[in-house]
Design a protein around this motif. Structure first.
Motif, short mmCIF file in Angstrom:
data_model
loop_
_atom_site.label_atom_id
_atom_site.label_comp_id
_atom_site.label_asym_id
_atom_site.label_seq_id
_atom_site.Cartn_x
_atom_site.Cartn_y
_atom_site.Cartn_z
N VAL A 199 31.79 35.07 48.74
CA VAL A 199 30.91 34.99 47.57
C VAL A 199 31.50 35.89 46.50
O VAL A 199 31.80 37.07 46.75
CB VAL A 199 29.48 35.44 47.92
CG1 VAL A 199 28.61 35.44 46.67
CG2 VAL A 199 28.88 34.55 49.00
N TRP A 200 31.66 35.36 45.30
CA TRP A 200 32.21 36.17 44.23
C TRP A 200 31.38 37.42 44.00
O TRP A 200 30.15 37.39 44.12
CB TRP A 200 32.28 35.37 42.92
CG TRP A 200 33.49 34.48 42.84
CD1 TRP A 200 33.52 33.13 42.92
CD2 TRP A 200 34.85 34.92 42.70
NE1 TRP A 200 34.82 32.69 42.82
CE2 TRP A 200 35.65 33.75 42.68
CE3 TRP A 200 35.46 36.17 42.57
CZ2 TRP A 200 37.04 33.80 42.56
CZ3 TRP A 200 36.83 36.22 42.45
CH2 TRP A 200 37.60 35.05 42.44
N HIS A 201 32.07 38.53 43.66
CA HIS A 201 31.37 39.79 43.43
C HIS A 201 30.46 39.68 42.21
O HIS A 201 30.56 38.74 41.40
CB HIS A 201 32.37 40.94 43.26
CG HIS A 201 33.37 40.74 42.17
ND1 HIS A 201 33.14 41.11 40.86
CD2 HIS A 201 34.63 40.20 42.19
CE1 HIS A 201 34.21 40.83 40.13
NE2 HIS A 201 35.13 40.27 40.91
N GLU A 202 29.57 40.64 42.07
CA GLU A 202 28.50 40.55 41.08
C GLU A 202 29.02 40.35 39.66
O GLU A 202 28.52 39.50 38.91
CB GLU A 202 27.61 41.80 41.15
CG GLU A 202 26.44 41.77 40.18
CD GLU A 202 25.56 43.00 40.31
OE1 GLU A 202 24.55 43.09 39.56
OE2 GLU A 202 25.86 43.88 41.15
N ARG A 203 30.02 41.12 39.26
CA ARG A 203 30.51 41.01 37.89
C ARG A 203 31.15 39.65 37.65
O ARG A 203 30.99 39.05 36.58
CB ARG A 203 31.50 42.13 37.59
CG ARG A 203 32.02 42.13 36.16
CD ARG A 203 32.75 43.40 35.85
NE ARG A 203 31.85 44.53 35.74
CZ ARG A 203 32.18 45.79 36.01
NH1 ARG A 203 33.40 46.07 36.43
NH2 ARG A 203 31.31 46.76 35.87
N ALA A 204 31.86 39.13 38.65
CA ALA A 204 32.47 37.81 38.50
C ALA A 204 31.40 36.74 38.31
O ALA A 204 31.58 35.81 37.52
CB ALA A 204 33.32 37.49 39.73
N ARG A 205 30.30 36.89 39.02
CA ARG A 205 29.23 35.90 38.88
C ARG A 205 28.61 35.95 37.48
O ARG A 205 28.19 34.92 36.95
CB ARG A 205 28.16 36.11 39.95
CG ARG A 205 28.68 35.87 41.37
CD ARG A 205 27.55 35.66 42.37
NE ARG A 205 26.63 36.77 42.43
CZ ARG A 205 26.78 37.84 43.21
NH1 ARG A 205 27.87 37.94 43.98
NH2 ARG A 205 25.88 38.80 43.24
N VAL A 206 28.59 37.13 36.88
CA VAL A 206 28.13 37.24 35.49
C VAL A 206 29.11 36.53 34.57
O VAL A 206 28.72 35.75 33.68
CB VAL A 206 27.96 38.71 35.07
CG1 VAL A 206 27.69 38.82 33.57
CG2 VAL A 206 26.83 39.35 35.86
#
Length: 254
Positions: free
Chosen positions: A107-114
């Motif tokens: 799962v992409w990390h939080e900043r990448a998902r932003v």
């Protein structure tokens, strides 16, 4: 003559990130390749996508007269793995610290998902990739890079990098990387080394087990780097230098 050594960095970096590792390796002959938008301007017609960067690296490696030892960090590690999967004729060996991204449950990390969201992504990039040099240095230090190399990395962060980040990360939204990972077995056609930074607490490139799973799928050796995190090339390159030197030494003796 030694096999050419080629290194490819990631985000939000430029080629300065390799300075400490190259000093440790004593390889003044190494070639550092900066992906378009990351330390060098991206041409107006460049496709800053997962496939676009694979094609860019393919083109650059085709300019070498002999197969190379290819090493990648962060997104550079993903570009390297794609070369191992698609153009093994261009390399003698490959090493990547980002194989966990290819794991089926990554799962992409939080900043990448932003960054992958229209609107919030643009605002995040404005905050991170804009501002003064001091602002950008604070960003770099906040993610774990310090010292003279961190200053050079911060100096290379700009709006163009931010635009490349948005395009690249949006092209990589799942299930894109998981689907790409189904081809990892093709990377076994050349010797590979999975570098796993054991102190990467954010697991930006995957958990330790995701790294191991992907490494096994790619037929790669595993080198666990104790005491270092995601930004190991700046933090402490010595564990990776030892692992790479041993890996290449085995190939030289084969």
């Amino acid at each position: 003559m030694p096999t050419p050594l080629v290194l490819v960095h990631g985000n939000p970096e430029n080629a300065a990130v390799w300075g400490p590792l190259l000093a440790e390796l004593g390889r003044v002959d190494a070639v550092t390749l900066s992906p378009p938008g990351f330390g060098v301007p991206a041409p107006a017609d460049f496709a800053a996508t997962v496939d676009g960067y694979r094609d860019w690296l393919t083109d650059r490696l085709e300019q070498f007269r002999t197969p190379v030892d290819l090493v990648g960090h962060d997104w550079g590690g993903l570009h390297v793995a794609q070369i191992a999967m698609t153009r093994p004729d261009l390399i003698r060996s490959w090493a990547s610290d980002a194989l966990g991204v290819f794991a089926p449950d990554y799962v992409w990390h939080e900043r990448a998902r932003v960054w992958q969201q229209e609107g919030p992504g643009e605002e995040s990039v404005r905050q991170i990739f804009g501002g003064s040099l001091q602002d950008r240095l604070a960003v770099v230090e906040n993610i774990g890079m310090t010292g003279p190399t961190a200053v050079r990395v911060a100096a290379g962060i700009d709006d163009g990098m931010g635009r490349a980040v948005l395009t690249l990360l949006r092209s990589a939204a799942q299930p894109v990387m998981a689907e790409a990972g189904r081809g990892l077995s093709a990377a076994a056609r050349r010797p590979g080394l999975a570098l796993i930074a054991l102190e990467d607490v954010s697991a930006a490139s995957g958990t330790v087990e995701q790294h191991r799973t992907a490494a096994r799928a790619a037929g790669a050796e595993i080198a666990e780097l104790a005491g270092v995190g995601h930004w190991w090339p700046v933090e402490d390159p010595r564990p990776a230098a030892r692992a790479l030197t041993a890996f290449w030494g085995r190939l030289d003796r084969a």
